[in-house]
Design an enzyme around this catalytic site. Structure first.
Site, PDB file in Angstrom:
ATOM      1  N   LYS A 186      -7.192  -1.746  -6.806  1.00 15.46           N
ATOM      2  CA  LYS A 186      -7.734  -4.096  -7.166  1.00 15.46           C
ATOM      3  C   LYS A 186      -8.140  -3.586  -8.551  1.00 15.46           C
ATOM      4  CE  LYS A 186      -6.614  -4.257  -2.200  1.00 15.46           C
ATOM      5  NZ  LYS A 186      -7.043  -3.924  -1.484  1.00 15.46           N
ATOM      6  N   GLN A 192     -12.513  -3.782   2.495  1.00 17.59           N
ATOM      7  CA  GLN A 192     -11.637  -2.168   2.531  1.00 17.59           C
ATOM      8  C   GLN A 192     -12.140  -2.126   3.857  1.00 17.59           C
ATOM      9  OE1 GLN A 192      -9.091  -1.787   0.465  1.00 17.59           O
ATOM     10  NE2 GLN A 192      -8.216  -1.260   1.696  1.00 17.59           N
ATOM     11  N   ASP A 244      -8.045 -12.210   1.354  1.00 19.33           N
ATOM     12  CA  ASP A 244      -7.143 -11.613   2.234  1.00 19.33           C
ATOM     13  C   ASP A 244      -6.305 -12.283   2.655  1.00 19.33           C
ATOM     14  OD1 ASP A 244      -6.304  -8.120   1.442  1.00 19.33           O
ATOM     15  OD2 ASP A 244      -7.988  -7.515   2.835  1.00 19.33           O
TER      16      ASP A 244
END
Ligand code: NAP
Length: 282
Positions: free
Chosen positions: A52, A96, A119
């Site tokens: 990322k 995460q 997300d």
């Protein structure tokens, strides 16, 4: 049979985004910023977070990865999220997953400011998706639709089967396919006669997390097969999908490969979501 390369499409889309971003400083006086929180040392999570950060660099946006040991308390993590929520220079926040067992993941996701939830996991974003309201789309399902569209694969009216019903992949990908006017069947571990159900699909999306689970008897001749799974091959230790690629590929019209299929698109859509959040916050 054609292999749909998520790696190539993601590279192309990132290049276009980089071109746009190169004008942002002059137009808006600052660059988009993605903050990623990583708890613990899990090699899979470390590798995702590194990917990322690399994508942020490629597109020219700011990124900081905030690392904590897995002894961090839930309260400390919530405090950090609160700081990022109120930081006007941060456009996207990603925690995460998975988190250590002592931390309640739902509570953490709910704490992220909805408009920074790149997300697309926040319950308000999920609700907006299902209500057809403006929302941040979850990255993997969004990437899958982009992959299909990039090959001009007709979705409307097609019989699509999704194997897996997780909140982050199976369910939302089913919803996005439905929004594209496909007929959608979402299957799971209790589905009876799964190979038979799957083998009726024009488009088969597999997201279960079991190496090489899908064999040719799941695949209709000429079907499009999208493999979301990321697993280790039990024999070789190499990365592999949920689909036995070698055995199934020749039956398909289009298929994605692992690695190089859905994975790069997920990261690409994460960056796209960050840019969308940035532009909305201006
Ligand atoms: P998950 O939360 O563990 O969900 C797995 C789903 O598969 C569940 O709905 C489960 O059914 C179903 N399932 C398990 N065994 C099955 C079986 N034998 N037959 C039919 N269905 C079965 O997994 P996830 O988070 O969706 O992830 C799935 C895979 O995608 C993993 O390999 C993950 O690493 C990968 N992934 C990849 C990306 C990417 O960007 N490429 C992104 C996210 C996830 P029940 O609901 O009945 O238990």
């Amino acid at each position: 049979m054609k292999i749909i390369s998520g790696k190539e499409l993601a590279a192309k889309l990132k290049k276009n985004m980089a071109k746009d971003v190169s004008t942002y400083m002059a137009r808006f006086g600052r660059l988009p910023k993605l903050s990623v929180i990583l708890v613990g040392e899990d090699p899979g999570s470390v590798s995702y977070v590194t990917g990322k950060a690399k994508a942020c660099q490629e597109v020219g946006i700011l990124n900081n990865t905030i690392r904590f040991t897995d002894t961090i308390t839930e309260a400390e993590l919530l405090k950090k999220i609160e700081e990022l929520n109120s930081d006007n220079t941060v456009d996207g926040i990603l925690v995460q997953l998975p988190l250590p067992k002592h931390i309640n993941e739902s509570r953490i996701i709910e704490a992220i400011e909805k408009n920074k939830d790149v997300d697309g996991f926040h319950p308000l974003n999920v609700a907006a998706l299902w209500n057809k309201n403006d929302c941040i789309l979850p990255c993997t399902p969004k990437g899958i639709i982009k992959l299909l569209k990039s090959e001009n694969i007709e979705i409307k009216g097609k019989n699509t089967v999704v194997i897996g019903r997780s909140n982050i992949v199976g369910l939302p990908v089913g919803k996005l396919l439905l929004d594209e006017n496909a007929t959608v069947t979402i299957t799971h571990s209790r589905t009876q006669n799964l190979p038979q159900v799957a083998s009726e699909a024009d488009i088969l999306v597999v997201a279960i997390g079991k190496p090489k689970f899908v064999t040719p008897d799941f695949v209709k001749q000429g079907a499009v097969v999208i493999d979301v799974g990321v697993n280790r091959d039990i024999e070789t230790g190499k990365l592999c999908g949920d689909v036995d690629f070698e055995a199934c590929a020749e039956k398909t019209s289009f298929i994605t490969k692992v690695p190089g299929g859905v994975g790069p698109m997920t990261i690409c859509c994460l960056i796209e979501n960050t840019l969308e959040c940035f532009l909305k916050h201006l």
